[in-house]
Design an enzyme around this catalytic site. Structure first.
Site, mmCIF file in Angstrom:
data_model
loop_
_atom_site.group_PDB
_atom_site.id
_atom_site.type_symbol
_atom_site.label_atom_id
_atom_site.label_comp_id
_atom_site.label_asym_id
_atom_site.label_seq_id
_atom_site.Cartn_x
_atom_site.Cartn_y
_atom_site.Cartn_z
ATOM 1 N N TYR A 203 1.029 -1.144 0.068
ATOM 2 C CA TYR A 203 -0.097 -0.015 0.159
ATOM 3 C C TYR A 203 1.014 1.386 0.145
ATOM 4 O O TYR A 203 2.077 1.093 0.624
ATOM 5 C CB TYR A 203 -0.844 0.040 1.147
ATOM 6 C CG TYR A 203 -1.679 1.192 1.307
ATOM 7 C CD1 TYR A 203 -2.907 1.415 0.403
ATOM 8 C CD2 TYR A 203 -1.619 2.164 2.451
ATOM 9 C CE1 TYR A 203 -3.734 2.551 0.547
ATOM 10 C CE2 TYR A 203 -2.614 3.080 2.578
ATOM 11 C CZ TYR A 203 -3.483 3.344 1.567
ATOM 12 O OH TYR A 203 -4.307 4.373 1.904
ATOM 13 N N THR A 205 1.499 3.952 1.676
ATOM 14 C CA THR A 205 2.171 4.200 2.935
ATOM 15 C C THR A 205 3.282 3.285 3.539
ATOM 16 O O THR A 205 3.689 3.614 4.531
ATOM 17 C CB THR A 205 1.351 4.678 3.835
ATOM 18 O OG1 THR A 205 0.669 3.594 4.470
ATOM 19 C CG2 THR A 205 0.454 5.961 3.545
ATOM 20 N N LYS A 206 3.507 2.066 2.816
ATOM 21 C CA LYS A 206 3.893 0.996 3.610
ATOM 22 C C LYS A 206 5.392 1.066 3.013
ATOM 23 O O LYS A 206 5.741 1.730 2.420
ATOM 24 C CB LYS A 206 3.294 -0.216 3.218
ATOM 25 C CG LYS A 206 2.019 -0.629 3.621
ATOM 26 C CD LYS A 206 1.921 -0.911 4.968
ATOM 27 C CE LYS A 206 0.509 -0.548 5.455
ATOM 28 N NZ LYS A 206 -0.447 -1.385 5.380
ATOM 29 N N PRO A 207 6.352 0.086 3.626
ATOM 30 C CA PRO A 207 7.913 0.361 3.572
ATOM 31 C C PRO A 207 8.336 0.403 2.143
ATOM 32 O O PRO A 207 9.183 1.048 1.822
ATOM 33 C CB PRO A 207 8.282 -0.830 4.319
ATOM 34 C CG PRO A 207 7.448 -1.244 5.429
ATOM 35 C CD PRO A 207 5.977 -0.967 4.824
ATOM 36 N N ILE A 208 7.668 -0.201 1.414
ATOM 37 C CA ILE A 208 7.867 -0.293 -0.096
ATOM 38 C C ILE A 208 6.475 -0.352 -0.723
ATOM 39 O O ILE A 208 5.511 -0.827 -0.242
ATOM 40 C CB ILE A 208 8.943 -1.344 -0.742
ATOM 41 C CG1 ILE A 208 8.280 -2.667 -0.710
ATOM 42 C CG2 ILE A 208 10.086 -1.205 -0.170
ATOM 43 C CD1 ILE A 208 9.042 -3.712 -1.769
#
Ligand SMILES: *Cc1c(COP(=O)(O)O)cnc(C)c1O
Length: 409
Positions: A203, A205-208
């Site tokens: 998603y 906003t996730k780390p990648i």
């Protein structure tokens, strides 16, 4: 200055790869998705990685492949995003909610053991089938302990690693050897290579990120086969080439009522390049975390995250601080703190509103805040500070100065 709570970190490589996908006129699942899966599997060291169109889809497919049905119960932490619990309901099964540790916000082996002691009948009648540990904010759960409890009670483990890429879990002995040595000794395991199934989210906003997307990792042949089929309508063969290849066979069979969860090439194009930068992104977030620890220490009423892993094993997806209003100089509480940060144009967030406060779960399972004292306490005090690779040094400094000013330091 303005500091959004989160921003994706995409550059020229991503733009070029996406452009190439558009020009190729093959937008949906094909070679780039396959390449992303292969490179992701190599990166974490899992046998199979299956790309899907969300982290939630990965969790759903993983539980389905583990054979969870309406007869079953699954242990779920109360302090998580609703996706972790809703996938259990998709299959008609029931979540058994457990409280989390007050400092890591993760579930622990002890809490699961206590639950099993009190409700042994769930094991005896075979209804309890699985545990979903959430590596909260990127803090790895104590998988050494959790896997031991799971194995001794014949429970399957599906990890919600939406926050935990890359992250590492410590196993058993030799805690003081170097990370490289410990990886070689298999005392240190990468999240994605531990439980029966691990699910990642891409998603925005996730780390990648792939804008929307997810990955399911497993070493199990049967789970791999089942997810392959179920992520695309229950079709029993690889049909990607059906439309593009003029020689391809038109025939196929449907062997189960599957879902539509495949990842398109246009998003995999982002993933391929994000993956290459994942370690560098994590390192940048670690540096921001270290700056917060250093610059925000000893501010009355501000409690910084107390981690139970080494700083380099954490993916630092979230930096969750706690505000204790009784100890702040002006008696500021969490909501007032967030408001003051807003006035300074700094985005923050609250992770999470616990599931016992959500109408559906509260009513369906008769949940009350007193049943989850740690989660409730964390919810009332927590604030997530901005931490992402695209944050500039000046922005980190501005966040630090603003917090000092708000809390009078
Ligand atoms: C984001 C998230 C998910 C779901 O991922 P999506 O890709 O948004 O479907 C699941 N669990 C947790 C803890 C998350 O933060």
């Amino acid at each position: 200055m303005k500091v959004p709570f989160a921003l994706p970190d995409c550059g020229k490589d991503e733009i070029q790869e996406v452009t190439e996908v558009i020009k190729s006129r093959w937008l949906t699942t094909s070679s780039r998705t396959l390449r992303f899966e292969k490179e992701f599997a190599e990166h974490i060291g899992a046998r199979y990685c299956l790309a899907v169109n969300s982290g939630t889809a990965a969790l759903h497919l993983g539980l389905e492949a583990l054979g969870i049905t309406r007869e079953n119960k699954v242990i779920v932490p109360i302090h998580t995003f609703s996706a972790t619990a809703e996938v259990v309901r998709y299959l008609g099964a029931d979540p058994v909610f457990v409280d989390v540790d007050r400092s890591t916000f993760c579930i622990t082996a002890e809490v699961i053991e206590k639950l099993l002691d009190r409700h042994g009948e769930m094991i005896n009648d075979g209804s309890l089938k699985a545990i979903i540990p959430v590596h909260f904010g990127g803090h790895p759960c104590d998988m050494d302990g959790i896997m031991e409890v799971a194995q001794s009670s014949d429970l399957r483990v599906l990890e919600d690693a939406a926050h935990a890429f890359p992250a590492f879990c410590q196993f058993s002995s030799q805690k003081d050897a170097s990370s490289k040595q410990r990886l070689k000794n298999r005392d240190l395991k990468m999240v994605g290579t531990i439980g029966d199934v691990t699910c990642f989210s891409f998603y925005a906003t996730k780390p990648i990120t792939t804008a929307e997307g997810g990955m399911l990792a497993t070493d199990d042949d049967r789970i791999n086969k089942r997810v392959q089929v179920m992520r695309l309508h229950g079709i029993n063969a690889d049909i990607w080439s059906r439309f593009s290849d003029t020689q391809a066979d038109w025939s196929y069979d449907v062997i189960a009522p599957g879902f539509k969860y495949n990842m398109p090439d246009i998003t995999a194009a982002l993933g391929i390049h994000q993956l290459r930068k994942a370690e560098q992104f994590r390192k940048r977030r670690e540096i921001i975390a270290k700056t917060y620890y250093q610059e925000l220490a000893n501010i009355p009423g501000l409690i910084l995250p107390k981690i139970k892993c080494s700083i380099e094993n954490h993916s630092w997806h979230l930096y969750v601080a706690l505000i204790e209003p009784k100890e702040t100089i002006d008696g500021i509480n969490r909501d007032q703190f967030i408001q003051k940060m807003k006035e300074k144009d700094i985005g923050t967030s609250v992770h999470y509103i616990p599931l016992h406060r959500m109408t559906y779960y509260r009513k369906q399972y008769g949940l009350r805040p007193e049943m989850f004292p740690n989660s409730e306490w964390v919810f009332q005090h927590c604030v997530s500070l901005p931490i992402y690779s695209a944050m500039a040094d000046g922005q980190v400094e501005y966040v630090v100065d603003s917090i000092r000013e708000i809390l009078k330091r």
